[in-house]
Write a protein that holds these residues in place. Structure first.
Motif, PDB file in Angstrom:
ATOM      1  N   VAL A  13     -23.803 -13.608  16.239  1.00  0.00           N
ATOM      2  CA  VAL A  13     -24.866 -13.637  15.229  1.00  0.00           C
ATOM      3  C   VAL A  13     -26.208 -13.268  15.854  1.00  0.00           C
ATOM      4  O   VAL A  13     -26.974 -12.467  15.305  1.00  0.00           O
ATOM      5  N   VAL A  14     -26.507 -13.862  17.026  1.00  0.00           N
ATOM      6  CA  VAL A  14     -27.751 -13.538  17.728  1.00  0.00           C
ATOM      7  C   VAL A  14     -27.779 -12.054  18.092  1.00  0.00           C
ATOM      8  O   VAL A  14     -28.818 -11.377  17.942  1.00  0.00           O
ATOM      9  N   SER A  15     -26.659 -11.546  18.553  1.00  0.00           N
ATOM     10  CA  SER A  15     -26.562 -10.134  18.913  1.00  0.00           C
ATOM     11  C   SER A  15     -26.866  -9.234  17.726  1.00  0.00           C
ATOM     12  O   SER A  15     -27.602  -8.253  17.841  1.00  0.00           O
ATOM     13  N   SER A  16     -26.306  -9.568  16.562  1.00  0.00           N
ATOM     14  CA  SER A  16     -26.524  -8.755  15.364  1.00  0.00           C
ATOM     15  C   SER A  16     -27.995  -8.731  14.959  1.00  0.00           C
ATOM     16  O   SER A  16     -28.517  -7.703  14.527  1.00  0.00           O
ATOM     17  N   ALA A  17     -28.673  -9.870  15.101  1.00  0.00           N
ATOM     18  CA  ALA A  17     -30.093  -9.936  14.748  1.00  0.00           C
ATOM     19  C   ALA A  17     -30.921  -9.019  15.640  1.00  0.00           C
ATOM     20  O   ALA A  17     -31.788  -8.277  15.163  1.00  0.00           O
ATOM     21  N   ALA A  84     -21.548  -6.728  11.077  1.00  0.00           N
ATOM     22  CA  ALA A  84     -22.035  -6.438   9.720  1.00  0.00           C
ATOM     23  C   ALA A  84     -23.378  -7.100   9.458  1.00  0.00           C
ATOM     24  O   ALA A  84     -24.163  -6.627   8.632  1.00  0.00           O
ATOM     25  N   LEU A  85     -23.652  -8.197  10.154  1.00  0.00           N
ATOM     26  CA  LEU A  85     -24.931  -8.883   9.959  1.00  0.00           C
ATOM     27  C   LEU A  85     -26.103  -7.998  10.366  1.00  0.00           C
ATOM     28  O   LEU A  85     -27.199  -8.112   9.818  1.00  0.00           O
ATOM     29  N   SER A  86     -25.879  -7.095  11.333  1.00  0.00           N
ATOM     30  CA  SER A  86     -26.951  -6.183  11.747  1.00  0.00           C
ATOM     31  C   SER A  86     -27.296  -5.203  10.635  1.00  0.00           C
ATOM     32  O   SER A  86     -28.421  -4.696  10.579  1.00  0.00           O
ATOM     33  N   ILE A  87     -26.338  -4.938   9.741  1.00  0.00           N
ATOM     34  CA  ILE A  87     -26.603  -4.055   8.601  1.00  0.00           C
ATOM     35  C   ILE A  87     -27.657  -4.672   7.694  1.00  0.00           C
ATOM     36  O   ILE A  87     -28.604  -4.008   7.261  1.00  0.00           O
ATOM     37  N   ILE A  88     -27.479  -5.967   7.403  1.00  0.00           N
ATOM     38  CA  ILE A  88     -28.432  -6.645   6.531  1.00  0.00           C
ATOM     39  C   ILE A  88     -29.812  -6.662   7.161  1.00  0.00           C
ATOM     40  O   ILE A  88     -30.818  -6.370   6.508  1.00  0.00           O
ATOM     41  N   VAL A  89     -29.867  -6.980   8.444  1.00  0.00           N
ATOM     42  CA  VAL A  89     -31.154  -7.039   9.145  1.00  0.00           C
ATOM     43  C   VAL A  89     -31.850  -5.681   9.126  1.00  0.00           C
ATOM     44  O   VAL A  89     -33.028  -5.571   8.755  1.00  0.00           O
ATOM     45  N   SER A  90     -31.130  -4.620   9.507  1.00  0.00           N
ATOM     46  CA  SER A  90     -31.744  -3.294   9.572  1.00  0.00           C
ATOM     47  C   SER A  90     -32.111  -2.762   8.199  1.00  0.00           C
ATOM     48  O   SER A  90     -33.150  -2.114   8.030  1.00  0.00           O
ATOM     49  N   ALA A  91     -31.263  -3.033   7.182  1.00  0.00           N
ATOM     50  CA  ALA A  91     -31.553  -2.535   5.834  1.00  0.00           C
ATOM     51  C   ALA A  91     -32.804  -3.196   5.261  1.00  0.00           C
ATOM     52  O   ALA A  91     -33.647  -2.530   4.658  1.00  0.00           O
ATOM     53  N   ILE A  92     -32.933  -4.517   5.449  1.00  0.00           N
ATOM     54  CA  ILE A  92     -34.106  -5.232   4.937  1.00  0.00           C
ATOM     55  C   ILE A  92     -35.375  -4.791   5.666  1.00  0.00           C
ATOM     56  O   ILE A  92     -36.406  -4.518   5.045  1.00  0.00           O
ATOM     57  N   LEU A  93     -35.305  -4.712   6.991  1.00  0.00           N
ATOM     58  CA  LEU A  93     -36.479  -4.288   7.757  1.00  0.00           C
ATOM     59  C   LEU A  93     -36.857  -2.842   7.447  1.00  0.00           C
ATOM     60  O   LEU A  93     -38.042  -2.505   7.377  1.00  0.00           O
ATOM     61  N   ALA A  94     -35.862  -1.974   7.271  1.00  0.00           N
ATOM     62  CA  ALA A  94     -36.144  -0.576   6.934  1.00  0.00           C
ATOM     63  C   ALA A  94     -36.831  -0.473   5.573  1.00  0.00           C
ATOM     64  O   ALA A  94     -37.702   0.376   5.361  1.00  0.00           O
TER      65      ALA A  94
END
Length: 345
Positions: A13-17, A84-94
């Motif tokens: 989870v930390v890695s994905s963030a 998949a958690l990195s998708i949410i992080v990158s999509a929201i930040l983008a």
């Protein structure tokens, strides 16, 4: 066992963030570097002099280190889908930082990717116990995995040497395909290195085996290749689309490689295998939905003769009269005017 998997889950989870954030930071750096020189998507390397890109790179390295440690404590079939958690992080930040609007259907695509990943995790097989690097080497040199490795390298070479120069700027699957195929080999090598480090820390030195260093060289080569083409993908296409497609393909190839190498599905019930397949279909469906919502990217002008839209086409009639036609829909002319040789006399 529970404590080990919990550690792996938290680290994943930390890695994905960190990795999700690194996509945004690196793209900001790529944009700044592209203002003063050739873009990475065109083969430029000016981003190496951009501090912001290096901040993103450091963020990604931290995420990858956490991901690396997670592979030591938990099986690949658990760690990889959590990307998949990195998708949410990158999509929201983008959406908020890069102003790359995420459509409602894009959100649905993200949700499908998450649901598919959850199904994969819930029905993933247990990881087999590995006690030495030599044991991993035996698994890596079995005919089935050697065939997979040869196929992966062949596909990557075709994409790099043939497809990338011709279709890399217009087809998002080219650059991401290279990253994903090579990435599956990276994970297998990283898994071997992680086990070697863990066994060494426990008192059994694995550095004395040449297999450990071969796995290390393979991992370094694959990681460098991945980073190069991931930079090209980020610089050329929308970040909110690059992240989920890269995740879906990378996860698919990694689990396939793991299943071949470690025989993860040996002894699995038909229902578990069917559930895994459904998870894959769901993830790929989410990828397709996200890809369909991508806004057209501005094409790179590679020469002075690339026509702009709307186009103004000039034609010379046989009687020598010069006239023009404005092509509003950008379609090509349906005829070719043949100039008579005596016109120039």
């Amino acid at each position: 066992m529970y404590s080990s998997n919990l550690k792996g889950f938290i680290l994943a989870v930390v890695s994905s963030a960190f990795i999700g954030s690194s996509f945004i930071i690196k793209k900001k750096g790529l944009r700044k570097a592209g203002v003063n020189g050739p873009r990475a998507g065109s083969g430029g390397y000016g981003y190496l002099l951009e501090p912001l890109w290096w901040v993103g790179m450091i963020t990604m390295i931290v995420g990858e280190i956490a991901n690396f440690v997670a592979y030591i404590y938990a099986p690949a079939v658990l760690v990889t889908p959590l990307g998949a958690l990195s998708i949410i992080v990158s999509a929201i930040l983008a959406h908020f930082i890069l102003k790359e609007k995420l459509q409602k259907m894009g959100m649905l695509g993200c949700l499908l990717c998450i649901v598919g990943s959850t199904v994969i995790v819930l029905h993933a097989p247990e990881e087999r116990s590995i006690n030495s690097v030599e044991e991993i080497w035996e698994l890596a040199t079995q005919p089935a995995f050697l065939l997979y490795t040869a196929s992966a390298v062949a596909i990557a070479l075709v994409l790099i040497l043939y497809c990338a120069p011709r279709y890399g700027q217009t087809n998002i699957m080219v650059y991401i395909g290279i990253c994903s195929v090579i990435g599956s080999l990276t994970v297998m090598s990283i898994k071997a290195i992680g086990i070697a480090i863990k066994l060494t820390l426990e008192g059994t030195n694995q550095a004395k085996y040449f297999q450990t260093w071969i796995f290390a060289m393979v991992a370094i080569t694959c990681i460098i290749t991945q980073l190069n083409y991931l930079n090209m993908a980020l610089d050329t296409f929308n970040t909110a689309i690059v992240s989920p497609i890269y995740y879906a393909l990378f996860t698919s190839f990694t689990i396939l490689a793991s299943a071949i190498m470690f025989k993860d599905y040996s002894g699995q019930s038909a229902s578990s295998i069917a559930s895994e397949l459904c998870g894959f279909v769901t993830v790929l469906s989410g990828t397709a939905v996200l890809h369909s919502t991508r806004d057209p990217d501005t094409p790179l002008i590679t020469d002075l003769y690339t026509p702009l839209s709307p186009k103004v086409s000039w034609y010379i009639q046989g009687n020598g009269e010069l006239w023009k036609q404005k092509d509003e829909d950008g379609s090509s002319p349906s005829f070719i005017t043949i100039l008579r040789q005596d016109y120039f006399k």
